[in-house]
Design an enzyme around this catalytic site. Structure first.
Site, PDB file in Angstrom:
ATOM      1  N   GLN A   1       0.828  -1.213   0.000  1.00 53.03           N
ATOM      2  CA  GLN A   1       0.000   0.000   0.000  1.00 53.03           C
ATOM      3  C   GLN A   1       0.865   1.267   0.000  1.00 53.03           C
ATOM      4  OE1 GLN A   1      -3.173   0.774  -0.399  1.00 53.03           O
ATOM      5  NE2 GLN A   1      -3.818  -1.332  -0.713  1.00 53.03           N
ATOM      6  N   SER A   2       1.931   1.265  -0.779  1.00 54.85           N
ATOM      7  CA  SER A   2       2.843   2.410  -0.830  1.00 54.85           C
ATOM      8  C   SER A   2       2.180   3.639  -1.443  1.00 54.85           C
ATOM      9  CB  SER A   2       4.082   2.030  -1.644  1.00 54.85           C
ATOM     10  OG  SER A   2       4.834   3.184  -1.967  1.00 54.85           O
TER      11      SER A   2
END
Ligand SMILES: *Cc1c(COP(=O)(O)O)cnc(C)c1O
Length: 341
Positions: free
Chosen positions: A75-76
């Site tokens: 989930q960067s």
């Protein structure tokens, strides 16, 4: 500090607003808490990576890159914003995503930032957690280069001296705003991860002699390691800016008491902070960074770390796109059926 010496894409919406959080301050009953809205920097919902990518992507353009590569957690936010910059620049984007949580939740793995990576036209590969992801990225970049592509690689979080320039500049912007408002800032607090934000800020604050203590709330590494990472990057950033040794080791402070079970795993206090900001201020935090940063800030306020007449600025680094990868961490009822006759 003279930032126009460096290539830069002026795509960020600056200056970001600096606003009081009156309902939160009143509820907590401590100092006056302000928010610096770096969640509203523009580029794919905004966030702190915009300021770094202005300098990084300008360098990619100057080098004639036709592909940018970066890496981050599943989930960067950094990966999502890099994909957006690449789209606007008209270059390919390839991302390596590290599975740091082992989550099987389909929302975590495909929704939120991951969905937006693909929406911006990026391609992505997964990697198991615990590898040297920058080395892994360089190896993949070599494969693309062998095929004739000119690849520009960006380290995780955009945290190198080029990216950190964005936050040295943000320090100058914040102090200018505070001066115009007659606001004396007693402390600046934010979530710290790959260290570029804190390193850039500390260099900027020291270089203009702002005398504002800076506190990073850690989201991953233990205190000693986090502070060492920030210090090393701050030294290299100061060097790049032409003011070496402006930062000393004592200027770097990280509090890593709020990490909980690990990176990307929300703590109860983090979820509570997200709800407090949402319900008292109409603001969206995220479960990986700004929620933990705010949880730290709230706990410090409650434990009396600040006096009532102080002004504390919380730098909102963004990340709300990740909320859609974490809806299962919250337990809300469905809307009730229509009740009116
Ligand atoms: C990347 C990120 C941070 C941490 O910034 P670093 O420069 O990596 O330390 C904080 N908040 C959000 C929302 C982020 O995406």
């Amino acid at each position: 500090m003279h930032f126009s010496r460096f290539p830069r894409l002026h795509w960020a919406h600056l200056p970001t607003a600096l606003e009081p959080m009156d309902r939160l301050s009143e509820t907590l009953g401590g100092p006056r808490i302000w928010i610096k809205r770096d969640d509203c920097t523009g580029m794919s919902t905004g966030g702190n990576k915009t300021r770094k990518l202005e300098f990084l992507m300008a360098e990619a353009k100057a080098e004639g890159a036709d592909m940018v590569m970066t890496q981050g957690a599943t989930q960067s936010n950094h990966a999502r914003q890099t994909a957006a910059f690449a789209a606007r620049l008209g270059v390919k984007c390839h991302i390596l995503l590290e599975d740091r949580t082992g989550s099987n939740d389909p929302n975590y793995n495909y929704n939120g930032n991951v969905f937006l990576d693909f929406l911006h036209g990026a391609s992505a590969e997964k990697r198991p957690g615990g590898q040297d992801m920058n080395a892994e990225m360089e190896a993949v970049a070599e494969q693309f280069r062998a095929k004739g592509l000119k690849v520009y690689t960006i380290p995780g979080g955009g945290s190198n001296p080029t990216g950190a320039l964005g936050y040295a500049n943000a320090a100058m912007e914040l102090v200018q705003q505070a001066n115009a408002m007659d606001l004396k800032i007693d402390r600046l607090v934010h979530a710290t991860g790959s260290a570029g934000t804190q390193a850039g800020l500390v260099v900027g604050l020291k270089a203009i002699n702002a005398n504002i203590p800076l506190l990073g709330i850690g989201v991953r590494a233990p205190k000693e390691k986090q502070e060492e990472n920030v210090f090393k990057l701050a030294e290299a950033t100061a060097e790049k800016l032409g003011c070496p040794s402006v930062v000393s080791r004592e200027d770097i402070e990280a509090n890593t008491d709020y990490v909980g079970d690990g990176y990307g795993i929300p703590t109860p206090a983090c979820l509570e902070a997200i709800e407090l900001f949402a319900q008292l201020e109409g603001l969206l935090l995220d479960p990986v960074y700004s929620g933990k940063g705010a949880a730290g800030l709230i706990d410090l306020v409650k434990s009396g770390a600040f006096s009532g007449d102080e002004n504390i600025v919380f730098l909102h680094t963004g990340g709300a796109a990740a909320l859609f990868g974490y809806t299962d961490a919250f337990s809300y009822d469905k809307p009730v059926e229509q009740t009116a006759e």
